[in-house]
Design an enzyme around this catalytic site. Structure first.
Site, PDB file in Angstrom:
ATOM      1  N   LYS A 168     -14.515  -6.045  -3.484  1.00 45.91           N
ATOM      2  CA  LYS A 168     -14.911  -5.052  -4.628  1.00 45.91           C
ATOM      3  C   LYS A 168     -14.653  -5.591  -6.012  1.00 45.91           C
ATOM      4  CE  LYS A 168     -14.448  -1.166  -1.301  1.00 45.91           C
ATOM      5  NZ  LYS A 168     -13.944  -0.020  -1.194  1.00 45.91           N
TER       6      LYS A 168
ATOM      7  N   ASN B 222     -14.461  -7.214   1.869  1.00 43.79           N
ATOM      8  CA  ASN B 222     -15.178  -6.410   0.704  1.00 43.79           C
ATOM      9  C   ASN B 222     -14.264  -6.699  -0.592  1.00 43.79           C
ATOM     10  OD1 ASN B 222     -16.771  -5.574  -1.361  1.00 43.79           O
ATOM     11  ND2 ASN B 222     -17.265  -3.642  -0.391  1.00 43.79           N
TER      12      ASN B 222
ATOM     13  N   SER C  27     -10.134   2.114   5.599  1.00 45.80           N
ATOM     14  CA  SER C  27      -8.860   1.832   5.402  1.00 45.80           C
ATOM     15  C   SER C  27      -8.163   0.966   6.740  1.00 45.80           C
ATOM     16  CB  SER C  27      -8.063   3.324   5.304  1.00 45.80           C
ATOM     17  OG  SER C  27      -8.316   3.961   4.236  1.00 45.80           O
TER      18      SER C  27
ATOM     19  N   GLU D 249     -18.859   3.352   8.059  1.00 45.14           N
ATOM     20  CA  GLU D 249     -17.814   3.485   6.930  1.00 45.14           C
ATOM     21  C   GLU D 249     -17.823   5.241   6.545  1.00 45.14           C
ATOM     22  OE1 GLU D 249     -16.507  -0.246   4.896  1.00 45.14           O
ATOM     23  OE2 GLU D 249     -18.144   0.527   3.868  1.00 45.14           O
TER      24      GLU D 249
ATOM     25  N   HIS E  72     -23.433   0.568   0.585  1.00 46.39           N
ATOM     26  CA  HIS E  72     -22.030   0.742   0.604  1.00 46.39           C
ATOM     27  C   HIS E  72     -21.816   2.325  -0.101  1.00 46.39           C
ATOM     28  CE1 HIS E  72     -17.529   0.815  -0.378  1.00 46.39           C
ATOM     29  NE2 HIS E  72     -17.494  -0.298   0.823  1.00 46.39           N
TER      30      HIS E  72
ATOM     31  N   GLU F 176     -20.088   3.468  -2.370  1.00 46.67           N
ATOM     32  CA  GLU F 176     -19.999   3.393  -3.817  1.00 46.67           C
ATOM     33  C   GLU F 176     -21.198   3.254  -4.483  1.00 46.67           C
ATOM     34  OE1 GLU F 176     -16.823   0.435  -3.650  1.00 46.67           O
ATOM     35  OE2 GLU F 176     -15.511   1.823  -2.738  1.00 46.67           O
TER      36      GLU F 176
ATOM     37  N   GLY G  76     -10.709   3.723   1.240  1.00 44.64           N
ATOM     38  CA  GLY G  76      -9.639   3.887  -0.092  1.00 44.64           C
ATOM     39  C   GLY G  76      -8.729   4.903   0.031  1.00 44.64           C
TER      40      GLY G  76
END
Length: 314
Positions: free
Chosen positions: A72, A70, A270, A224, A154, A156, A230
């Protein structure tokens, strides 16, 4: 949804080959267990205190692990040229399905220059057919430019853009109806893990997909934990395996034993070239959804190849 229903994976060792990738989970062999949270070495870990363990039978699904990259909101035409060059020159083991998800702007560039060995995913899509929806991309448009997958749910999108479970489920239903494969993301916030709500949150998110999807034939679940995305923090292999096993249990009880055994459940948060090998050894970790490390061709290739040793046994 009762989060207490989880077969014991950590406290009851089971003699099983490390290379099994798929398994059947008959309901009659599933035992209930009680979960509690403990802080170990400053890391939150969910442990199972029940004594019942389920029998495990390796079962063939697709026979392949799955690794997605991904990208992003990263990249320029110039940087993508370099990344594509690295990916095209990398030796990727054949027994792994590999996809990358560039920003929408660069999908055509990637599609026209990337090796056919790697498929293209989109990072999002609209809830239905195109029309007067400024800034959105439809599943039909994704298919038109050769995207075979889309990432939905996701963290985000959930926690920055405010998408809720129902909205994400509707997106998944429509994309699936148009023949686009779904990378269905679920995962808990740090405060939810601290409050012992990991399973509740993940199961609620999973239920929204299950209630909406017309078929599980082309669906990959990506667990996730939001606290590991991140941040440089990563769930231990034991933490990740335990949640993956719970997800497979949930599928068995709420969808079907076939879906539970054949659906690939991948880990994201990560993931990098240093930690992927230990994570990949866990039975219910069928691959990865990679963020930052997917922007580095050699690192991404090493992550892809880390799961290639997992084999399916009958």
């Amino acid at each position: 949804m009762a989060s207490a229903a989880l077969s014991c994976q950590l406290s009851c060792p089971i003699a099983r080959p490390n290379f099994s990738l798929r398994r059947s989970i008959p309901g009659s062999s599933t035992r209930s267990a009680t979960q509690s949270f403990h802080t170990i070495d400053s890391r939150l870990r969910l442990v199972c205190s029940g004594k019942g363990c389920r029998s495990v039978v390796a079962m063939a699904g697709s026979g392949k692990c799955f690794v997605g990259g991904n990208w992003k909101c990263n990249g320029t035409k110039e940087s993508i040229v370099r990344l594509i060059s690295d990916l095209n020159s990398s030796k990727l083991e054949p027994d792994v399905d590999v996809v990358v998800a560039p920003p929408f702007l660069y999908i055509e560039q990637v599609k026209s220059t990337l090796t056919d060995r790697i498929e293209i995913a989109a990072q999002n899509c609209w809830i239905g057919k195109g029309g007067a929806f400024t800034g959105e991309i439809s599943a039909e448009q994704l298919k038109d430019i050769g995207c075979k997958w889309v990432i939905l749910g996701h963290s985000e999108r959930r926690h920055v853009m405010g998408e809720n479970n129902e909205f994400i489920g509707k997106k998944a239903a429509y994309a699936s109806s148009q023949g686009v494969g779904i990378i269905a993301c679920i995962g808990e916030l740090l405060e939810e893990r601290e409050a012992r709500k990991t399973f509740d949150v993940c199961f609620q998110q999973l239920k929204a997909f299950a209630d909406a999807l017309p078929s599980w034939e082309n669906v990959v679940i990506a667990y996730e934990p939001v606290w590991a995305i991140g941040t440089g923090k990563v769930a231990t292999p034991e933490q990740a395996q335990e949640v993956h096993a719970a997800i497979r249990d949930w599928l068995n009880k709420n969808v079907s034993s076939e879906v539970a055994s054949e659906t690939r459940i991948i880990y994201g948060g990560s993931v990098n070239g240093s930690n992927c090998s230990e994570l990949a050894k866990k039975e219910d970790i069928d691959g990865f959804l990679v963020g930052g490390a997917s922007l580095k061709g050699p690192d991404f290739a090493s992550i892809v190849n880390s799961v290639a040793s997992k084999k399916v046994t009958a």
